[in-house]
Design a protein around this motif. Structure first.
Motif, PDB file in Angstrom:
ATOM      1  N   UNK A  35       0.807  -1.231   0.000  1.00  0.00           N
ATOM      2  CA  UNK A  35       0.000   0.000   0.000  1.00  0.00           C
ATOM      3  C   UNK A  35       0.837   1.276   0.000  1.00  0.00           C
ATOM      4  N   UNK A  36       2.151   1.177  -0.161  1.00  0.00           N
ATOM      5  CA  UNK A  36       2.979   2.385  -0.221  1.00  0.00           C
ATOM      6  C   UNK A  36       2.907   2.994  -1.621  1.00  0.00           C
ATOM      7  N   UNK A  37       3.054   4.299  -1.687  1.00  0.00           N
ATOM      8  CA  UNK A  37       2.921   5.052  -2.930  1.00  0.00           C
ATOM      9  C   UNK A  37       4.110   4.807  -3.858  1.00  0.00           C
ATOM     10  N   UNK A  38       3.798   4.531  -5.140  1.00  0.00           N
ATOM     11  CA  UNK A  38       4.835   4.396  -6.167  1.00  0.00           C
ATOM     12  C   UNK A  38       4.923   5.696  -6.964  1.00  0.00           C
ATOM     13  N   UNK A  39       3.779   6.113  -7.529  1.00  0.00           N
ATOM     14  CA  UNK A  39       3.769   7.320  -8.356  1.00  0.00           C
ATOM     15  C   UNK A  39       2.348   7.855  -8.467  1.00  0.00           C
ATOM     16  N   UNK A  40       2.256   9.058  -9.013  1.00  0.00           N
ATOM     17  CA  UNK A  40       0.951   9.654  -9.246  1.00  0.00           C
ATOM     18  C   UNK A  40       0.700  10.863  -8.371  1.00  0.00           C
ATOM     19  N   UNK A  41      -0.491  11.437  -8.497  1.00  0.00           N
ATOM     20  CA  UNK A  41      -0.788  12.680  -7.772  1.00  0.00           C
ATOM     21  C   UNK A  41      -1.152  12.499  -6.304  1.00  0.00           C
ATOM     22  N   UNK A  42      -1.261  11.274  -5.848  1.00  0.00           N
ATOM     23  CA  UNK A  42      -1.628  11.049  -4.443  1.00  0.00           C
ATOM     24  C   UNK A  42      -0.567  11.625  -3.518  1.00  0.00           C
ATOM     25  N   UNK A  43      -0.971  12.359  -2.475  1.00  0.00           N
ATOM     26  CA  UNK A  43       0.016  12.957  -1.571  1.00  0.00           C
ATOM     27  C   UNK A  43       0.629  11.980  -0.573  1.00  0.00           C
ATOM     28  N   UNK A  44       0.063  10.767  -0.469  1.00  0.00           N
ATOM     29  CA  UNK A  44       0.589   9.795   0.497  1.00  0.00           C
ATOM     30  C   UNK A  44       0.167   8.387   0.091  1.00  0.00           C
ATOM     31  N   UNK A  45       0.647   7.409   0.823  1.00  0.00           N
ATOM     32  CA  UNK A  45       0.283   6.008   0.596  1.00  0.00           C
ATOM     33  C   UNK A  45      -1.173   5.772   0.985  1.00  0.00           C
ATOM     34  N   UNK A  46      -1.681   4.575   0.669  1.00  0.00           N
ATOM     35  CA  UNK A  46      -3.029   4.229   1.116  1.00  0.00           C
ATOM     36  C   UNK A  46      -3.053   4.239   2.639  1.00  0.00           C
ATOM     37  N   UNK A  47      -4.165   4.651   3.207  1.00  0.00           N
ATOM     38  CA  UNK A  47      -4.246   4.884   4.650  1.00  0.00           C
ATOM     39  C   UNK A  47      -4.432   3.587   5.435  1.00  0.00           C
ATOM     40  N   UNK A  48      -3.519   3.320   6.407  1.00  0.00           N
ATOM     41  CA  UNK A  48      -3.705   2.151   7.272  1.00  0.00           C
ATOM     42  C   UNK A  48      -4.809   2.421   8.293  1.00  0.00           C
ATOM     43  N   UNK A  49      -5.506   1.373   8.642  1.00  0.00           N
ATOM     44  CA  UNK A  49      -6.598   1.469   9.609  1.00  0.00           C
ATOM     45  C   UNK A  49      -6.183   0.783  10.911  1.00  0.00           C
ATOM     46  N   UNK A  50      -6.721   1.236  12.049  1.00  0.00           N
ATOM     47  CA  UNK A  50      -6.400   0.576  13.329  1.00  0.00           C
ATOM     48  C   UNK A  50      -6.877  -0.878  13.322  1.00  0.00           C
ATOM     49  N   UNK A  51      -6.019  -1.772  13.777  1.00  0.00           N
ATOM     50  CA  UNK A  51      -6.359  -3.198  13.821  1.00  0.00           C
ATOM     51  C   UNK A  51      -6.009  -3.779  15.176  1.00  0.00           C
ATOM     52  N   UNK A  52      -6.618  -4.925  15.442  1.00  0.00           N
ATOM     53  CA  UNK A  52      -6.260  -5.701  16.624  1.00  0.00           C
ATOM     54  C   UNK A  52      -6.624  -7.150  16.345  1.00  0.00           C
ATOM     55  N   UNK A  53      -5.962  -8.054  17.052  1.00  0.00           N
ATOM     56  CA  UNK A  53      -6.295  -9.471  16.960  1.00  0.00           C
ATOM     57  C   UNK A  53      -6.847  -9.878  18.306  1.00  0.00           C
TER      58      UNK A  53
END
Length: 177
Positions: free
Chosen positions: A136-154
């Motif tokens: 989910x890290x940014x490679x290229x393009x107009x996006x200002x950041x990577x895809x957003x991680x969400x809080x998780x728990x197991x």
């Protein structure tokens, strides 16, 4: 006669009594009307931001392989008196340490839904062609950041996620809902 030696008039006492009565009632009514107005103006400042429910996306052992894995979660939205259920897509991906993390499918640029392109082995935003790696890290393009991680728990053998909505077009992650 009063203490200053001038005669008292009954009319003045009644008038001043009614003036105080009308003024007091006006203050009470004004205060009662101000409470809803203050609540209306202060609601955006005082309301809780972000999701409040933890949603199960499955057992961690079901995410075998490099991924990413597409999952749908049902979010209950309350808008005034109307409650509705909305399905949102999340992606379960592997991070740099090969652990599981859950990311939103919403592009941080303008909010388009970002699908996984199996042929290219990357996330590809159809709106403005931003590209993201499998983690989910940014490679290229107009996006200002990577895809957003969400809080998780197991917990209890399940992977749980708390769905959040982030502000678009900014480099830092800001939760807005």
């Amino acid at each position: 006669m009063n203490a200053s030696g001038t005669p008292e008039r009954k009319g003045q006492n009644r008038r001043s009594f009614f003036a105080v009565l009308v003024g007091s009632v006006s203050v009470v009514v004004g205060a009662l009307m101000a409470i809803p107005a203050l609540r209306f103006f202060l609601y955006p400042v005082l309301r809780a931001i972000g999701g409040t429910e933890w949603l199960s996306v499955g057992s961690p052992s079901s995410f075998v392989g490099p991924g990413p894995f597409r999952k749908e979660v049902e979010i209950r939205k309350v808008d005034g008196w109307r409650a509705s259920t909305v399905k949102r897509t999340v992606w379960v991906v592997r991070d740099a340490q090969n652990g599981l993390k859950v990311v939103s499918d919403v592009c941080p640029h303008l909010g388009c839904s970002v699908p996984w392109r199996d042929d290219e082995k990357e996330f590809h935003c159809p709106c403005h062609h931003a590209k993201f790696r499998a983690d989910a890290s940014l490679i290229s393009g107009p996006s200002p950041r990577s895809l957003d991680p969400l809080p998780t728990k197991i917990e209890n053998g399940q992977l749980w996620v708390k769905y959040q909505i982030f502000r678009n077009l900014v480099a830092t992650r800001e939760v807005i809902g």
